[in-house]
Each structure stands twice: as C-alpha cells, then as structure tokens.
Write a protein that holds these residues in place. Structure first.
Motif, short mmCIF file in Angstrom:
data_model
loop_
_atom_site.label_atom_id
_atom_site.label_comp_id
_atom_site.label_asym_id
_atom_site.label_seq_id
_atom_site.Cartn_x
_atom_site.Cartn_y
_atom_site.Cartn_z
N ARG A 28 0.85 -1.19 0.00
CA ARG A 28 0.00 0.00 0.00
C ARG A 28 0.88 1.24 0.00
NH1 ARG A 28 -1.94 -3.82 3.29
NH2 ARG A 28 -3.98 -4.62 2.83
N LYS A 30 -0.72 4.47 -0.99
CA LYS A 30 -1.59 5.63 -0.88
C LYS A 30 -2.61 5.42 0.21
CE LYS A 30 -1.19 7.66 -5.38
NZ LYS A 30 -0.75 8.97 -5.08
N ALA A 31 -3.08 6.54 0.78
CA ALA A 31 -4.09 6.47 1.83
C ALA A 31 -5.16 7.52 1.56
CB ALA A 31 -3.45 6.73 3.19
N ASN A 32 -6.40 7.20 1.89
CA ASN A 32 -7.50 8.15 1.81
C ASN A 32 -7.53 8.89 3.14
OD1 ASN A 32 -8.29 7.10 -0.73
ND2 ASN A 32 -9.32 5.44 0.31
N THR A 34 -8.66 12.08 5.58
CA THR A 34 -9.69 13.09 5.81
C THR A 34 -9.12 14.19 6.69
OG1 THR A 34 -11.40 11.41 5.64
CG2 THR A 34 -12.01 13.49 6.66
N THR A 40 -12.93 17.32 4.25
CA THR A 40 -12.73 16.80 2.90
C THR A 40 -11.70 15.69 2.94
OG1 THR A 40 -11.06 18.50 2.49
CG2 THR A 40 -13.29 18.96 1.74
N SER A 41 -11.73 14.82 1.93
CA SER A 41 -10.81 13.70 1.86
C SER A 41 -9.86 13.87 0.69
CB SER A 41 -11.57 12.38 1.70
OG SER A 41 -12.35 12.15 2.84
N PHE A 42 -8.64 13.41 0.88
CA PHE A 42 -7.61 13.48 -0.15
C PHE A 42 -6.92 12.13 -0.23
CE2 PHE A 42 -7.89 17.60 1.96
CZ PHE A 42 -8.21 18.43 0.90
N GLN A 43 -6.44 11.78 -1.42
CA GLN A 43 -5.64 10.56 -1.57
C GLN A 43 -4.18 10.97 -1.58
OE1 GLN A 43 -6.60 8.17 -4.96
NE2 GLN A 43 -5.94 6.32 -3.93
N CYS A 103 -7.79 -1.19 1.58
CA CYS A 103 -7.40 0.20 1.37
C CYS A 103 -7.08 0.79 2.75
CB CYS A 103 -8.50 1.00 0.69
SG CYS A 103 -9.99 1.16 1.67
N ASN A 105 -7.69 4.01 5.16
CA ASN A 105 -8.43 5.24 5.48
C ASN A 105 -7.82 5.82 6.75
OD1 ASN A 105 -10.17 4.72 3.35
ND2 ASN A 105 -11.59 3.61 4.65
#
Length: 110
Positions: A28, A30-32, A34, A40-43, A103, A105
């Motif tokens: 992994r 990338k992380a989602n 917030t 708002t959320s960003f990758q 994933c 988060n």
C-alpha cells in the motif's frame, strides 16, 4: 555475480503472496486521508509508519493496522507551517482495518 534488474510499476504493485487463511497481502502506497477541519478527503502518498500501538515490532517492520500512526505527504495540499514554510509530511491515524478492507483510510492529526 548476478545483476540487479529494475522493477517496473506493474510488478511493484502486484499481489505479493497468497496466504492459506488470509487473503492476498498488497503493498500500500496511498491512503485516503480526511482533514478534520476542512471535512474533505484526499488521496495522499504514505511516507512511512511512525508508531503502531499493537506492537513495537510492527512499528519496526512497517505493518499497518487499525490505530497506526503514519506519515503522509501533504505537499500537494499547500499546508503552511507557522514560520511560513510549506509542510510536506504530517501524521495521520488509520481508522479502518487495512488487512480486511484492502485500502487505507486515515484522519489527519492537526
């Protein structure tokens, strides 16, 4: 003496090894994430594991579980430190179970 071959993107992000009881272990990167104030959320890219509350051994190995503190790259967001410099690495806490969900988060720790 064997030569080291370069690794392409497809080989880098494929399933590592299928285990008998668990699913496939994925790398992994990338992380989602917030942002709690902006809602708002960003990758964002994961830079590394700072602290894993499950075990100090997990921290050294870089294992990500629920509650792990990770460092993410926030240079794309344009966050600025009090001295006026652009912040590029901030900490976030994982809120889900990455082994089950597949994933990552997380919530940004401001």
């Amino acid at each position: 003496m064997p030569k080291v071959k370069p690794v392409d993107g497809d080989e880098m992000f494929k399933a590592m090894r299928a285990r008998s009881k668990k699913g496939k272990a994925w790398k992994r990167v990338k992380a989602n994430v917030t942002h709690p104030e902006l809602k708002t959320s960003f990758q964002l890219d994961i830079l590394g594991v700072k602290k894993n509350p499950s075990s100090y051994l997990y921290t050294n190995l870089g294992v990500m579980t629920k509650g792990t503190i990770i460092e993410v790259n926030v240079s794309d967001l344009g966050l600025v430190t009090p001295s006026g410099k652009v912040a590029w690495g901030k900490t976030a806490q994982i809120t889900n179970n990455p082994e089950l969900d597949g994933c990552v988060n997380a919530v940004l720790l401001v």
